[in-house]
Structure formats: structure tokens, C-alpha cells
Design a protein around this motif. Sequence first.
Motif, PDB file in Angstrom:
ATOM      1  N   HIS A  29       0.723  -1.118  -0.209  1.00  0.00           N
ATOM      2  CA  HIS A  29      -0.150  -0.089  -0.038  1.00  0.00           C
ATOM      3  C   HIS A  29       1.000   1.216  -0.117  1.00  0.00           C
ATOM      4  O   HIS A  29       0.177   2.353  -0.416  1.00  0.00           O
ATOM      5  N   GLY A  30       2.170   1.106   0.095  1.00  0.00           N
ATOM      6  CA  GLY A  30       2.984   2.330   0.185  1.00  0.00           C
ATOM      7  C   GLY A  30       3.637   2.529  -1.101  1.00  0.00           C
ATOM      8  O   GLY A  30       4.909   3.218  -0.990  1.00  0.00           O
ATOM      9  N   ILE A  31       3.626   1.957  -2.186  1.00  0.00           N
ATOM     10  CA  ILE A  31       4.175   1.960  -3.448  1.00  0.00           C
ATOM     11  C   ILE A  31       3.030   2.311  -4.461  1.00  0.00           C
ATOM     12  O   ILE A  31       2.297   1.744  -4.706  1.00  0.00           O
ATOM     13  N   VAL A  32       3.543   3.289  -5.184  1.00  0.00           N
ATOM     14  CA  VAL A  32       2.596   3.959  -6.029  1.00  0.00           C
ATOM     15  C   VAL A  32       2.630   2.873  -7.394  1.00  0.00           C
ATOM     16  O   VAL A  32       3.315   2.533  -7.852  1.00  0.00           O
ATOM     17  N   GLY A  33       1.097   2.724  -7.819  1.00  0.00           N
ATOM     18  CA  GLY A  33       1.274   1.754  -8.912  1.00  0.00           C
ATOM     19  C   GLY A  33       1.137   0.317  -8.658  1.00  0.00           C
ATOM     20  O   GLY A  33       1.148  -0.582  -9.554  1.00  0.00           O
ATOM     21  N   TYR A  34       1.525   0.056  -7.345  1.00  0.00           N
ATOM     22  CA  TYR A  34       1.696  -1.561  -7.213  1.00  0.00           C
ATOM     23  C   TYR A  34       0.619  -2.437  -7.397  1.00  0.00           C
ATOM     24  O   TYR A  34      -0.578  -1.779  -7.115  1.00  0.00           O
ATOM     25  N   GLN A  35       0.755  -3.535  -7.803  1.00  0.00           N
ATOM     26  CA  GLN A  35      -0.529  -4.267  -8.567  1.00  0.00           C
ATOM     27  C   GLN A  35      -0.368  -5.680  -7.541  1.00  0.00           C
ATOM     28  O   GLN A  35       0.718  -6.143  -7.492  1.00  0.00           O
ATOM     29  N   SER A  36      -1.504  -6.170  -7.264  1.00  0.00           N
ATOM     30  CA  SER A  36      -1.680  -7.500  -6.948  1.00  0.00           C
ATOM     31  C   SER A  36      -1.733  -8.462  -8.067  1.00  0.00           C
ATOM     32  O   SER A  36      -2.315  -8.068  -9.010  1.00  0.00           O
ATOM     33  N   SER A  37      -1.558  -9.587  -8.019  1.00  0.00           N
ATOM     34  CA  SER A  37      -1.674 -10.590  -9.088  1.00  0.00           C
ATOM     35  C   SER A  37      -2.718 -11.771  -8.774  1.00  0.00           C
ATOM     36  O   SER A  37      -2.695 -12.658  -9.427  1.00  0.00           O
ATOM     37  N   PHE A  38      -3.308 -11.509  -7.502  1.00  0.00           N
ATOM     38  CA  PHE A  38      -4.194 -12.566  -7.150  1.00  0.00           C
ATOM     39  C   PHE A  38      -5.701 -11.814  -6.642  1.00  0.00           C
ATOM     40  O   PHE A  38      -5.756 -10.794  -5.978  1.00  0.00           O
ATOM     41  N   PRO A  39      -6.840 -12.116  -7.132  1.00  0.00           N
ATOM     42  CA  PRO A  39      -6.751 -13.377  -8.183  1.00  0.00           C
ATOM     43  C   PRO A  39      -6.731 -13.031  -9.446  1.00  0.00           C
ATOM     44  O   PRO A  39      -6.799 -13.801 -10.421  1.00  0.00           O
ATOM     45  N   GLU A  40      -6.385 -11.756  -9.665  1.00  0.00           N
ATOM     46  CA  GLU A  40      -6.226 -11.377 -11.104  1.00  0.00           C
ATOM     47  C   GLU A  40      -5.473 -10.138 -10.705  1.00  0.00           C
ATOM     48  O   GLU A  40      -5.282  -9.570  -9.586  1.00  0.00           O
ATOM     49  N   VAL A  41      -4.650  -9.590 -11.741  1.00  0.00           N
ATOM     50  CA  VAL A  41      -3.942  -8.353 -11.778  1.00  0.00           C
ATOM     51  C   VAL A  41      -4.907  -7.004 -11.587  1.00  0.00           C
ATOM     52  O   VAL A  41      -5.604  -6.712 -12.229  1.00  0.00           O
ATOM     53  N   TYR A  42      -4.736  -6.328 -10.544  1.00  0.00           N
ATOM     54  CA  TYR A  42      -5.404  -5.150  -9.985  1.00  0.00           C
ATOM     55  C   TYR A  42      -4.301  -4.230  -9.019  1.00  0.00           C
ATOM     56  O   TYR A  42      -3.604  -4.950  -8.441  1.00  0.00           O
ATOM     57  N   LYS A  43      -4.507  -2.814  -9.045  1.00  0.00           N
ATOM     58  CA  LYS A  43      -3.822  -1.935  -8.202  1.00  0.00           C
ATOM     59  C   LYS A  43      -4.509  -2.211  -6.935  1.00  0.00           C
ATOM     60  O   LYS A  43      -5.578  -2.421  -6.597  1.00  0.00           O
ATOM     61  N   VAL A  44      -3.484  -2.671  -5.745  1.00  0.00           N
ATOM     62  CA  VAL A  44      -3.959  -2.708  -4.444  1.00  0.00           C
ATOM     63  C   VAL A  44      -4.795  -1.365  -4.148  1.00  0.00           C
ATOM     64  O   VAL A  44      -4.469  -0.150  -4.469  1.00  0.00           O
ATOM     65  N   PRO A  45      -5.589  -1.383  -3.362  1.00  0.00           N
ATOM     66  CA  PRO A  45      -6.222  -0.182  -2.821  1.00  0.00           C
ATOM     67  C   PRO A  45      -5.640   0.841  -2.050  1.00  0.00           C
ATOM     68  O   PRO A  45      -4.591   0.591  -1.213  1.00  0.00           O
ATOM     69  N   MET A  46      -5.953   2.049  -2.235  1.00  0.00           N
ATOM     70  CA  MET A  46      -5.343   3.321  -1.516  1.00  0.00           C
ATOM     71  C   MET A  46      -6.143   3.370  -0.320  1.00  0.00           C
ATOM     72  O   MET A  46      -7.270   2.851  -0.079  1.00  0.00           O
ATOM     73  N   ILE A  47      -5.182   3.318   0.965  1.00  0.00           N
ATOM     74  CA  ILE A  47      -5.827   3.361   2.275  1.00  0.00           C
ATOM     75  C   ILE A  47      -5.407   4.680   3.030  1.00  0.00           C
ATOM     76  O   ILE A  47      -6.050   4.806   3.942  1.00  0.00           O
ATOM     77  N   SER A  48      -4.489   5.329   2.412  1.00  0.00           N
ATOM     78  CA  SER A  48      -4.194   6.848   3.271  1.00  0.00           C
ATOM     79  C   SER A  48      -5.422   7.637   2.901  1.00  0.00           C
ATOM     80  O   SER A  48      -6.030   7.850   2.082  1.00  0.00           O
TER      81      SER A  48
END
Length: 204
Positions: A29-48
Motif C-alpha cells: 500500500h506504500g508503493i505508487v502503482g503497485y499491483q496484486s496478481s491474485f486472483p487477477e491483476v489489479y492495483k492494491v487499494p489506496m488506504i491513506s
Amino acid sequence: MSLNPAHADDLVGNAANGENKIAMCIGCHGIVGYQSSFPEVYKVPMISRQGSRYIVNALNAYKSGERKHPTMRSVAKGLTDQDMADIAAYYESHGSATTVPDQPGAPSAQVNELLTKGACNSCHGANFSKPLDPSFPKIAGQHRDYLFVALKSYKSEGNSTWGRGNAIMGGVAKQFTNAELRELANYIGKQPGELQVVPQAKFR
């Protein structure tokens, strides 16, 4: 030892203490543009700037298994109720304060029909950034691909590693096709909001 939910609701989070407890959070959550690959590729949510009560509820849902996500469940199971409250307090105040319009941009007729059908503003507020209850999330401006995956997860049944069990959101999401959920996610994600990704010092 974990407190029971009634006592957990009374906990007061300490943002300064929370800053010392986010080592497991900043890698995604602290890296701009970071993506999860599970269960598909998507940007992890913004939480700040997300609401602290919602963050605590989400972490508890991962811990209990109501939300199924192996990585997040592993993280949440290692946190006490006080840890969650402190982390949530930290992220609620993390980032720059922004002014959000009282009303979102005008949706198309099709999207307006979907928003009305889902009664989205009855929980998330007219501008999707001022929830009617602090246990509901701010969603305006959230990553569109994340919103779509999150909405789909409420439709998932019988999957041991993916899905969300919230009865209210499940009832809402199951009214729509995935194409309609994508339309909703695209519209809400384009709206001005408070949510941010703020790089942590070690990643700048």
C-alpha cells in the motif's frame, strides 16, 4: 489476546504508535502503482485518508475469514485489536487533506440507473467520500480495477481462498452482471476523493 468486538469498538487508536506497526502494510500500500496478481491483476487499494473504523472492520473481516485473501488474512491474524486500531488511526491521518465536492460528477443515464438500483449513496454518501456510517468505506477516486475486483468478490461463493461474505454488499453485487459492476467501478473511481497512495520513506 484479542478483545471481543464490543470492547474492540471502544479502543482508541494511536497514530504515532501505528506508524511503528505498518511494516507489513507499506510493501503493497506504500508503493505508487503497485499491483496484486491474485486472483487477477489489479492495483492494491489506496488506504491513506481512509476512515479508521472501516480499516479496523476490514482487517477483522480478513482475520475472521469473512474476507478471503491469503496474504491479507496472514497479516491480519498477526495483529491484536490495539494494533488494528493504531494502524487505522495512522492511515486515516496519513497524506494530505483534500476538499471533496458535495456531489459527484453527473453520471450517464445508464450509470445513474445502476447507481439507483444499487442505492450506492445510501451507505457511501452522495459524493462517495463521506460515508453515512464510519464503518463504511470512502470509495470515490479509489482505483477502478480494485473496485471492480472487490465488487466481484462479493458475488463469489464456494471459493476457499477468494471472496467476501458481507450480506449487504453480497445482495447488492449479485444484482449486477460483471459488465455492470465494471461500469459502476469506472464511474466511482473517476470521482474526486480523499484516498491516496503516499510512498513511505524507504520506497521514495
